[in-house]
Write a protein that holds these residues in place. Structure first.
Motif, PDB file in Angstrom:
ATOM      1  N   VAL A  56      22.444  10.581  38.207  1.00  0.00           N
ATOM      2  CA  VAL A  56      21.566  10.743  39.409  1.00  0.00           C
ATOM      3  C   VAL A  56      20.201  10.662  39.160  1.00  0.00           C
ATOM      4  CG1 VAL A  56      21.329  13.177  38.400  1.00  0.00           C
ATOM      5  CG2 VAL A  56      21.070  12.851  40.890  1.00  0.00           C
ATOM      6  N   PHE A  57      19.863  10.779  37.801  1.00  0.00           N
ATOM      7  CA  PHE A  57      18.274  10.374  37.349  1.00  0.00           C
ATOM      8  C   PHE A  57      17.971   8.983  37.383  1.00  0.00           C
ATOM      9  CE2 PHE A  57      18.909  14.924  35.537  1.00  0.00           C
ATOM     10  CZ  PHE A  57      18.153  15.467  36.514  1.00  0.00           C
ATOM     11  N   ALA A  58      18.836   8.264  37.555  1.00  0.00           N
ATOM     12  CA  ALA A  58      18.787   6.725  37.643  1.00  0.00           C
ATOM     13  C   ALA A  58      18.539   6.310  39.240  1.00  0.00           C
ATOM     14  CB  ALA A  58      19.797   5.882  36.781  1.00  0.00           C
ATOM     15  N   THR A  59      18.826   7.132  40.023  1.00  0.00           N
ATOM     16  CA  THR A  59      18.897   6.995  41.684  1.00  0.00           C
ATOM     17  C   THR A  59      17.536   7.692  42.241  1.00  0.00           C
ATOM     18  OG1 THR A  59      20.393   8.538  42.168  1.00  0.00           O
ATOM     19  CG2 THR A  59      21.388   6.752  41.114  1.00  0.00           C
ATOM     20  N   ARG A  60      17.799   7.520  43.470  1.00  0.00           N
ATOM     21  CA  ARG A  60      16.888   8.305  44.539  1.00  0.00           C
ATOM     22  C   ARG A  60      17.938   9.109  45.402  1.00  0.00           C
ATOM     23  NH1 ARG A  60      11.433   4.836  45.945  1.00  0.00           N
ATOM     24  NH2 ARG A  60      11.042   3.943  43.941  1.00  0.00           N
ATOM     25  N   SER A  61      19.095   9.373  44.947  1.00  0.00           N
ATOM     26  CA  SER A  61      19.861  10.311  45.625  1.00  0.00           C
ATOM     27  C   SER A  61      19.345  11.517  46.038  1.00  0.00           C
ATOM     28  CB  SER A  61      21.116  10.292  44.923  1.00  0.00           C
ATOM     29  OG  SER A  61      21.951  11.437  45.453  1.00  0.00           O
ATOM     30  N   PRO A  62      19.771  12.012  47.200  1.00  0.00           N
ATOM     31  CA  PRO A  62      19.293  13.325  47.843  1.00  0.00           C
ATOM     32  C   PRO A  62      19.973  14.514  47.298  1.00  0.00           C
ATOM     33  CG  PRO A  62      20.511  12.479  49.550  1.00  0.00           C
ATOM     34  CD  PRO A  62      20.350  11.214  48.510  1.00  0.00           C
TER      35      PRO A  62
END
Length: 234
Positions: free
Chosen positions: A87-93
């Motif tokens: 998750v910290f490698a993405t901009r997922s909400p």
């Protein structure tokens, strides 16, 4: 540790639902919104000196994210929705704290009906989004010339968007009435391909989204996207 923060503003956006919103800010420059500043943060003095700034950082809450528990791995739409990343490698909400950060163009302050409004464009913000903070974009520190990202190396490819003659006439009439270049706005949004990347285009399926005061409908053809219907919701 837990912290609580006040919402300083509320977004009034052209995007009325999540589907169809560009996956990053700046991809649809004509997409606009106003941030209604809430008391006591609606004091124009708080914006003194911002007149020479072209872009802003807007920190906000993913208020429409319904998932209550975060997960360490997510499936980014950019990777087709079938590959996982941390998750910290993405901009997922879907985050431990559902906070987003977007850089947007600052189009000035407006006062209307006793409200202080911050006009912005190039947005990826849903209507009703609570805003936590606004900061100026500072090019010499915020634009990192040698920055890199291992999986998002290039902007997504655009797909052709066809607007039939009768709908182009609708767009022209809409622009005359509202000063909004609807045809170009629709092209900027749809050319990003809002469809989930794991779905194969189905020429029989009609897709739709709510934008401004309109219901937008389109389908996929062998050559790209074809707009099929524009319906006024007002």
């Amino acid at each position: 540790m837990d912290f609580s923060f006040p919402a300083i503003g509320l977004v009034h956006s052209c995007f009325k639902e999540k589907f169809g919103i560009p996956r990053q800010p700046g991809l649809a420059p004509l997409a606009t919104a106003e941030i209604e500043m809430l008391p006591p943060y609606d004091d124009p003095a708080a914006f003194d000196g911002l007149e020479g700034t072209s872009h802003l950082w807007v920190q906000f809450v993913f208020h429409a994210n319904k998932r209550e528990q975060w997960k360490p791995k997510v499936k980014p739409p950019r990777l087709g929705g079938n590959q996982t990343l941390g998750v910290f490698a993405t901009r997922s909400p879907t985050r431990p704290a559902p906070i987003g950060l977007s850089v947007v163009r600052f189009d000035g302050l407006r006062q209307r009906d006793g409200k202080l409004l911050v006009a912005i464009s190039g947005i990826d913000l849903l209507d009703g989004t609570p805003v936590l903070d606004i900061k100026p974009y500072v090019p010499y520190v915020d634009a990192v010339a040698d920055a890199r990202n291992s999986f998002a190396t290039q902007p997504p490819a655009h797909i052709p968007v066809e607007i039939p003659a009768e709908l182009a006439a609708f767009c022209a009439d809409y622009q005359q009435k509202t000063a909004i270049d609807l045809a170009q706005l629709l092209t900027q949004i749809l050319q990003q391909d809002p469809r989930p990347q794991y779905q194969q285009p189905d020429p029989e399926r009609i897709y739709g989204m709510k934008l401004l005061d309109l219901d937008i409908r389109w389908r996929y053809s062998h050559s790209g996207i074809c707009l099929t219907e524009l319906i006024c919701l007002a």
